[in-house]
Design a protein around this motif. Sequence first.
Motif, PDB file in Angstrom:
ATOM      1  N   SER A   1       2.062   4.271   4.456  1.00  0.00           N
ATOM      2  CA  SER A   1       2.362   3.191   3.512  1.00  0.00           C
ATOM      3  C   SER A   1       2.993   1.999   4.235  1.00  0.00           C
ATOM      4  O   SER A   1       3.625   2.155   5.283  1.00  0.00           O
ATOM      5  CB  SER A   1       3.321   3.697   2.430  1.00  0.00           C
TER       6      SER A   1
ATOM      7  N   TRP B   1       0.871  -1.166   0.000  1.00  0.00           N
ATOM      8  CA  TRP B   1       0.000   0.000   0.000  1.00  0.00           C
ATOM      9  C   TRP B   1       0.911   1.220   0.000  1.00  0.00           C
ATOM     10  O   TRP B   1       1.793   1.346   0.842  1.00  0.00           O
ATOM     11  CB  TRP B   1      -0.914   0.024   1.213  1.00  0.00           C
ATOM     12  N   GLN B   2       0.732   2.112  -0.969  1.00  0.00           N
ATOM     13  CA  GLN B   2       1.642   3.243  -1.105  1.00  0.00           C
ATOM     14  C   GLN B   2       0.860   4.538  -1.319  1.00  0.00           C
ATOM     15  O   GLN B   2       0.028   4.641  -2.212  1.00  0.00           O
ATOM     16  CB  GLN B   2       2.600   2.996  -2.272  1.00  0.00           C
ATOM     17  N   MET B   3       1.164   5.516  -0.466  1.00  0.00           N
ATOM     18  CA  MET B   3       0.488   6.805  -0.531  1.00  0.00           C
ATOM     19  C   MET B   3       1.280   7.867  -1.287  1.00  0.00           C
ATOM     20  O   MET B   3       0.717   8.883  -1.712  1.00  0.00           O
ATOM     21  CB  MET B   3       0.229   7.334   0.889  1.00  0.00           C
TER      22      MET B   3
END
Length: 302
Positions: free
Chosen positions: A235, A123-125
Motif C-alpha cells: 500500500s 492504494w490500500q491492500m
Amino acid sequence: MPETSDSPGLHTMVGPKIAKVNVAQQLKMLREEAGLSVTSVADAMEWSVSKLTRIEKGEVSIQPLEVRALLDHYAVTDANLVAELARLARTSRSRQWYSRHRLAGAYADFVAYENEASVIQAWQMLFVPGLLQTSDYARAVTARTLRADPNDEQVRARVELRLDRQKALFERMDGAEAPRVVAILDESVLRRPIGGRAVMARQLDHLLTLAEDDTKFALGVAPLDLEHHSGLGGSFELLKFSDKSHTDVLFVEGAAGRDFLLADKGSTDRHNALFQDLLDYGRTGDRALQMIRSIRDGMQGD
C-alpha cells in the motif's frame, strides 16, 4: 509580483510545510551560487553549523529577519526575491492543527504534506484509507493493529489524529481550491469485516456517500481475480501539489512504525505508473460502486 525565479513554490500561495521546504532549497542554492561554505556562513551569522544545516534541510523554520540577513550576506539584491523568501519564511512558521499531536519523523512530514496536497492518491491492500474511515471502523482497525483495547490511550490518540486529518481535509474541500481524493482498494479490504459486519456495512455506506461527489472523491477496486495487478508490492499514498509548488511525495507506512517518505523522481514516477495501472485494469466509476454496494448488501443481510 514579477517573477525572479523558476523555482517551485516561489510566487505561489503555499502552506507552511511547502513554504519551509522551498525556503530551505532557495537558501541553499543561493549560498552555493555565492561560493560560500556552510561553516563560513554560520560563523558570519554567529550561528552553529548545525542550525544552518537544519535550515537548509528544511528541518526547522527560519525567521524572516534571518532570511534577510542571509540574503544580504549572499549579496542578493533582487528586492522581490528577498521579500518573497521572507514571506515564505513567515508562512512556514504559522502553527497548524497537527502541531498539538506532537508527531515526529516521516509520519509528521507526511501529515503536513497531506494537509497541503491538491490530489491525494491512495492504494490500500489491507484496510480502508484513514481519510475515508468512519470513527467506529478507525477504532476497530487501530485496536487490531496495536493489539490493544479500543479504549486504550494510544488507540484513542491515533484515532483522534485520523479524525483531525479528515476534518482538515473536509474544511479544505469547502474552500476555493478543493483537494481531490482518489482511492483504490483491494476487494479484500471491502470484504474484511473489521469491527464486525455492522461496523463494516456502515463503513461501506460511508464510502458510497463520499463517492456521490465525484469532483472530490473517486473510488476504484482491484478485484481478487485481477490478473494484471501492479499493486502487489504494498500500500502507499501519493501526494500531488498545485502548479509546481512541490514535486510529488510518496508515503509508505511500514511495519513497527518504520515509515518512508520519498520525493525522488524515480520512486514517484514508478508509483504513479503503478497507480495508473490499477486505474486502467481495476474497476472504477459505476463498476466500482456497484461492487461496493453488492458487498455492503451482503454485510447487512448476514
